[in-house]
Scaffold this motif. Sequence first.
Motif, mmCIF file in Angstrom:
data_model
loop_
_atom_site.group_PDB
_atom_site.id
_atom_site.type_symbol
_atom_site.label_atom_id
_atom_site.label_comp_id
_atom_site.label_asym_id
_atom_site.label_seq_id
_atom_site.Cartn_x
_atom_site.Cartn_y
_atom_site.Cartn_z
ATOM 1 N N GLU A 42 0.764 -1.311 -0.138
ATOM 2 C CA GLU A 42 -0.093 -0.214 -0.077
ATOM 3 C C GLU A 42 0.954 1.285 -0.134
ATOM 4 N N TRP A 43 0.640 2.078 -0.924
ATOM 5 C CA TRP A 43 1.418 3.328 -1.005
ATOM 6 C C TRP A 43 0.365 4.553 -0.680
ATOM 7 N N ASN A 44 0.971 5.610 0.228
ATOM 8 C CA ASN A 44 0.158 6.584 0.314
ATOM 9 C C ASN A 44 0.575 7.702 -0.759
ATOM 10 N N GLU A 73 -5.471 9.185 -10.539
ATOM 11 C CA GLU A 73 -6.584 8.454 -10.023
ATOM 12 C C GLU A 73 -6.645 7.040 -11.157
ATOM 13 N N ALA A 124 -3.964 4.476 -10.197
ATOM 14 C CA ALA A 124 -4.393 3.690 -8.957
ATOM 15 C C ALA A 124 -5.035 2.565 -9.527
ATOM 16 N N SER A 130 -3.884 -1.355 -9.492
ATOM 17 C CA SER A 130 -4.765 -2.474 -8.728
ATOM 18 C C SER A 130 -5.293 -3.536 -9.551
ATOM 19 N N THR A 178 -1.859 -1.200 -3.880
ATOM 20 C CA THR A 178 -3.031 -0.292 -4.058
ATOM 21 C C THR A 178 -2.210 1.144 -3.738
ATOM 22 N N LEU A 179 -2.709 2.118 -4.265
ATOM 23 C CA LEU A 179 -2.592 3.528 -4.023
ATOM 24 C C LEU A 179 -3.600 4.218 -3.393
ATOM 25 N N ASN A 180 -3.149 4.704 -2.126
ATOM 26 C CA ASN A 180 -4.145 5.251 -1.281
ATOM 27 C C ASN A 180 -4.073 7.018 -1.644
ATOM 28 N N SER A 235 -4.970 10.767 -1.128
ATOM 29 C CA SER A 235 -5.371 11.599 -0.009
ATOM 30 C C SER A 235 -5.128 13.203 -0.798
#
Length: 337
Positions: free
Chosen positions: A25-27, A42, A45, A49, A57-59, A61
Motif C-alpha cells: 500500500e502506498w500513500n 486516479e 491507481a 490495482s 494499492t495507491l491510497n 489523499s
Amino acid sequence: MRKLMNRTAIAALSLAFATEAMATEWNVSLWGKRRAFTEHVEKLAELVSEKTNGEFTLNISYGGLSKNKENLDGISIGAFEMAQFCAGYHRDKNPSITVLELPFLGVSSLQQEIEMSLAVYQHPAVVADLARWNATLLMPSPLPQYNLVGVGDAPTMLEDFEGLTVRATGGIGAAMETIGAVPTSMSASEVRQALDSGIVKAVSFAPHAHMSFGTVENGAWWTTNLNPGTVNCPVVVNTDALNDLPDDQREALLGSVDEALDYYVDFYETKTMDAWGPALDERGIERITFSDEEVAAFKDAAAAPAAQAWIEDNTARGLPAQELYDLVTGMIAAQSK
C-alpha cells in the motif's frame, strides 16, 4: 489425523502471511479535490490495482497528508510514497525542471507538453537534482496555456496591467512583471480568498483550475489569448519505495504511466474544455482578446530576458542550464516543423 490437520493449518497460515507480506500500500499526497489535474493519478491507481489483483494499492489523499508546498519534503523523508507538486511552488528545491515553466516556450498541445517534460525528466542533471530529495520523477501533469480571470476593470492593452496584482507563479509571474503587473505566488487553495478579499485582482490558471478553485464565481473577465506559458507539476515517487517494490508491482506501476497520461489528455480535452465556455457564459464573464501586435509585444518583453536570466542563474548553481534550455527549445522547434 491430528498431525495432518496441524500441518494443514500451519500451511494455510504460512500462505496467508506470505500473501499479506506481498501486498503493498502506498500513500499518495495530492491537494484540493479530485479534478482534471489529478485524473492521471486516479487512473494510475485503478490500473495498478487491476494489474496486481489488488496486491498493490495507491491510497490517494487530497490534503490529508501534507500541504501542497511541502509534498517534496514529505517524499524526501518517506512520509508518503507518491506525491504531486508544482515546480514554481519552490524553484530553489527543483531548479532543473523550472526550465519547463519559462514563458512563451511555444508549446501547442498537451501531448507536446508530455513529450517535452519526459525528455527533461530523464536528463541526468534533472535525475540528480530530484535525487537530492530521494525523489524519482514518474510523470508530468500536462496543462494548457494559462490565462487570467480577474475582477474590476478589464485590461484591454498591455499598459493596463501596470500595478495589477496577479497570482502567478514561476515563469508566468516573471512574464507578468515585464508588463508592469505585480505577481504574487500562492498555492491554488489560497487563491479564491485572495481574489475575493482584494489581495489580488487577477489569477493565472489553466481552465480546470479556474473552475475547481472558484475564481470564475466572482470573476468579471478572462483573457483568451495572452498565453504566457504554463506550470510544470510532476508526480514523483520516493526512490527507496520504488526500489523496494517487487518486480511485478514495479512493472505494473511504470507500465501504466502511458495509459494514465492518455486517459488524462482525453479527459482534459473533452470534459474540461467542453465545460469551460459554458462556465464563462453562465456567469457573464467578459472575454478579452488582445491583438496580435499586443501579444507579440508581450512575448518580446518577456521571453528572451526570462530565458537568459534562467540560464545564468542555473549555470551558477552548477546545472547545465544552456543544455536543458536547448533540449526544450530544440524539441519545440523540431515538432513545429
